[in-house]
Design an enzyme around this catalytic site. Structure first.
Site, PDB file in Angstrom:
ATOM      1  N   ARG A 152       0.845  -1.207   0.000  1.00  0.00           N
ATOM      2  CA  ARG A 152       0.000   0.000   0.000  1.00  0.00           C
ATOM      3  C   ARG A 152       0.877   1.253   0.000  1.00  0.00           C
ATOM      4  NH1 ARG A 152      -3.461  -3.525   2.933  1.00  0.00           N
ATOM      5  NH2 ARG A 152      -2.562  -3.111   4.975  1.00  0.00           N
ATOM      6  N   PHE A 206      -9.995  -7.065  -7.422  1.00  0.00           N
ATOM      7  CA  PHE A 206     -10.012  -7.891  -6.201  1.00  0.00           C
ATOM      8  C   PHE A 206      -9.741  -6.981  -4.995  1.00  0.00           C
ATOM      9  CE2 PHE A 206      -8.313 -10.294  -9.796  1.00  0.00           C
ATOM     10  CZ  PHE A 206      -9.198 -11.347  -9.869  1.00  0.00           C
ATOM     11  N   SER A 260     -16.115  -8.720  -5.751  1.00  0.00           N
ATOM     12  CA  SER A 260     -17.327  -9.528  -5.910  1.00  0.00           C
ATOM     13  C   SER A 260     -18.178  -9.578  -4.641  1.00  0.00           C
ATOM     14  CB  SER A 260     -16.964 -10.946  -6.355  1.00  0.00           C
ATOM     15  OG  SER A 260     -16.107 -11.541  -5.406  1.00  0.00           O
ATOM     16  N   ASN A 269     -17.142  -9.067 -11.476  1.00  0.00           N
ATOM     17  CA  ASN A 269     -16.140 -10.113 -11.595  1.00  0.00           C
ATOM     18  C   ASN A 269     -14.890  -9.509 -12.239  1.00  0.00           C
ATOM     19  OD1 ASN A 269     -14.519 -12.223 -12.463  1.00  0.00           O
ATOM     20  ND2 ASN A 269     -16.265 -13.581 -12.791  1.00  0.00           N
ATOM     21  N   ASP A 310      -4.811  -8.457  -7.182  1.00  0.00           N
ATOM     22  CA  ASP A 310      -4.556  -9.153  -5.915  1.00  0.00           C
ATOM     23  C   ASP A 310      -5.637 -10.212  -5.694  1.00  0.00           C
ATOM     24  OD1 ASP A 310      -3.504  -9.834  -3.461  1.00  0.00           O
ATOM     25  OD2 ASP A 310      -4.469  -8.174  -2.384  1.00  0.00           O
ATOM     26  N   CYS A 359      -0.723 -15.158  -3.808  1.00  0.00           N
ATOM     27  CA  CYS A 359      -0.617 -15.444  -2.374  1.00  0.00           C
ATOM     28  C   CYS A 359      -0.720 -16.940  -2.126  1.00  0.00           C
ATOM     29  CB  CYS A 359      -1.615 -14.645  -1.549  1.00  0.00           C
ATOM     30  SG  CYS A 359      -3.313 -14.928  -1.968  1.00  0.00           S
TER      31      CYS A 359
HETATM   32  N1  SAH Z   1      -6.549  -6.395  -2.265  1.00  0.00           N
HETATM   33  C1  SAH Z   1      -7.272  -6.699  -1.044  1.00  0.00           C
HETATM   34  C2  SAH Z   1      -7.296  -8.157  -0.709  1.00  0.00           C
HETATM   35  C3  SAH Z   1      -7.842  -9.034  -1.801  1.00  0.00           C
HETATM   36  S1  SAH Z   1      -8.314 -10.647  -1.283  1.00  0.00           S
HETATM   37  C4  SAH Z   1      -6.665  -5.914   0.091  1.00  0.00           C
HETATM   38  O1  SAH Z   1      -5.512  -5.543  -0.001  1.00  0.00           O
HETATM   39  O2  SAH Z   1      -7.361  -5.706   1.088  1.00  0.00           O
HETATM   40  C5  SAH Z   1      -9.171 -11.158  -2.715  1.00  0.00           C
HETATM   41  C6  SAH Z   1     -10.542 -10.524  -2.887  1.00  0.00           C
HETATM   42  O3  SAH Z   1     -11.036 -10.895  -4.162  1.00  0.00           O
HETATM   43  C7  SAH Z   1     -11.580 -10.969  -1.883  1.00  0.00           C
HETATM   44  O4  SAH Z   1     -12.119  -9.826  -1.272  1.00  0.00           O
HETATM   45  C8  SAH Z   1     -12.655 -11.691  -2.714  1.00  0.00           C
HETATM   46  O5  SAH Z   1     -13.963 -11.429  -2.227  1.00  0.00           O
HETATM   47  C9  SAH Z   1     -12.448 -11.065  -4.065  1.00  0.00           C
HETATM   48  N2  SAH Z   1     -12.809 -11.862  -5.242  1.00  0.00           N
HETATM   49  C10 SAH Z   1     -12.712 -13.196  -5.427  1.00  0.00           C
HETATM   50  N3  SAH Z   1     -13.036 -13.524  -6.699  1.00  0.00           N
HETATM   51  C11 SAH Z   1     -13.330 -12.373  -7.343  1.00  0.00           C
HETATM   52  C12 SAH Z   1     -13.703 -12.056  -8.686  1.00  0.00           C
HETATM   53  N4  SAH Z   1     -13.816 -13.004  -9.623  1.00  0.00           N
HETATM   54  N5  SAH Z   1     -13.922 -10.762  -8.999  1.00  0.00           N
HETATM   55  C13 SAH Z   1     -13.782  -9.789  -8.072  1.00  0.00           C
HETATM   56  N6  SAH Z   1     -13.422 -10.040  -6.798  1.00  0.00           N
HETATM   57  C14 SAH Z   1     -13.195 -11.304  -6.426  1.00  0.00           C
END
Ligand code: SAH
Length: 389
Positions: free
Chosen positions: A210, A226, A249, A274, A292, A332
């Protein structure tokens, strides 16, 4: 003491101080230990090599806490917890935040235990029956070592269930609030749902990333794919991004994300969508892409499928007309390290017909230490990439 006896020639990993004793290395078990009970580990030749917590339903049958002949007394656990807290207090790399990981399992010599701090509230997350059984002793040590007013026990139910243990959430002390807990990290303000949020509520492991995003964001249009509760989006807005789109999502995560970016509402756009589809549809005007995704390879068998998914994301992030675009991508999973992730990115660059450079490699910050005895503890890999042409 109850004892686990190894097969001949299966003592190597214990002698190398690896904290996991796998079930396949065990010839027999003497004394019928209960879940989480302290056991000794003996070689086939009769030498006592280590001691640890017995986990009957788990592939990792014993979590080793002490190596050598001497068993650990139960008080040693509290001493280690206090030492882990003291290391954070003394660590200048952790300045400027009231949210951090106080105990990082194997990385702090405490396999099966994670403790995160969110301002005055601790979240204690055991993933083994050994640590779950000792929650009261762990809580006593944390109360002595911190000034936290409340602590919540939030066991890793998925890991525990796999080992045949059912565990619910509980209060350890004080009154953990029902409302999200306010934290401040280097000028970024978040509210963390310690009761229902993912993991213990927040991705503390992305703190340094960050900071990097805040440094890079000035004048850029950013895509936070994500996004969860918008950790990267807030950093980008803090750093002067002209526009940030968040894609997530989960509606509950997005609700908190909306609050978090409210200070710069006119520059932020939150979308329940998505992220794969958003990338497929094209992201022409973005000049910093953050990817991420959730762990795409939890197990070794998943690696091939995960590699395809990562490549798909990267291919679309590299495509499009913007030369000079930055892509910050994370994997991860311990199974996808920097070398493999770099190869996947290279494959995507070839397919996209782009020249892509690595500007920086990232990992988790210093409140997530990795013991050299336990390379599996390194699970987060980030690559900062620049699409050159
Ligand atoms: N970048 C975030 C952590 C991401 S964890 C941070 O730093 O706080 C991954 C995230 O992706 C989760 O919140 C999950 O709900 C979301 N996710 C999973 N599949 C997804 C998709 N196909 N499209 C969008 N979000 C998704």
């Amino acid at each position: 003491m109850k004892t686990v006896v190894l097969h001949p020639d299966r003592d190597r990993s214990v002698r190398r101080r690896h904290p996991w004793l796998m079930s396949g290395a065990i010839a027999r078990i003497e004394g019928a230990p209960e879940a989480g009970e302290h056991v000794a580990v003996r070689s086939a030749e009769g030498e006592v090599l280590a001691h640890g917590h017995f986990e009957p339903g788990s592939q990792i049958r014993v979590r080793l806490l002490a190596f050598g002949k001497e068993p650990e007394d139960e008080g040693a656990l509290g001493v280690r917890v206090a030492a882990a807290v003291a290391r954070r207090v003394a660590d200048p790399l952790l300045a400027g935040t009231d949210a951090l990981r106080l105990v990082n399992a194997e990385g702090d010599g405490l396999p099966g235990l994670v403790v995160d701090r969110y301002a005055g509230v601790l979240v204690v997350r055991p993933s083994t029956s050994g640590m779950l059984r000792r929650a009261a002793a762990i809580a006593a040590a944390l109360r002595g070592a911190t000034d936290a007013g409340a602590a919540l026990l939030r066991p890793d139910a998925v890991s525990l269930r796999r080992a045949g243990v059912d565990a619910g959430d509980a209060t350890l002390w004080g009154e953990p609030p029902d409302a999200p807990v306010a934290i401040t990290e280097r000028g970024r303000r978040f509210r963390v749902d310690v009761r229902q949020g993912q993991k213990t509520g927040f991705y503390l492991d992305q703190r340094d990333a960050r900071d990097l995003v805040a440094t890079l964001a000035a004048g850029r249009r950013v895509l936070d794919a994500f996004a969860y509760t918008g950790g990267f989006a807030v950093a980008a807005l803090q750093g002067g991004a002209v526009h940030v789109a968040l894609i997530e999502s989960s509606q509950t995560a997005l609700a908190l994300a909306r609050e978090h970016v409210a200070f710069a509402r006119e520059r932020a756009e939150c979308r329940a969508d998505n992220a794969f589809e958003v990338l497929h549809a094209g992201i022409e005007d973005v000049d910093l892409v953050i990817l991420d995704p959730p762990p795409l390879a939890r197990r070794k068998d998943d690696v091939k499928r995960a590699a395809r998914a990562y490549k798909d994301l990267l291919l679309h992030a590299f495509a499009g007309p913007r030369a000079g675009r930055l892509v910050l991508a994370f994997a991860c999973s311990h199974h996808v390290g920097p070398e493999l992730f770099g190869k996947i990115a290279f494959g995507a660059a070839l397919d996209a017909g782009r020249r892509v450079s690595v500007l920086r490699e990232l990992g988790a910050p210093s409140d997530h230490p990795v013991s050299l005895d336990h390379p599996e503890g390194r699970y987060l890999t980030g690559l900062l990439l620049r699409v050159d042409g």
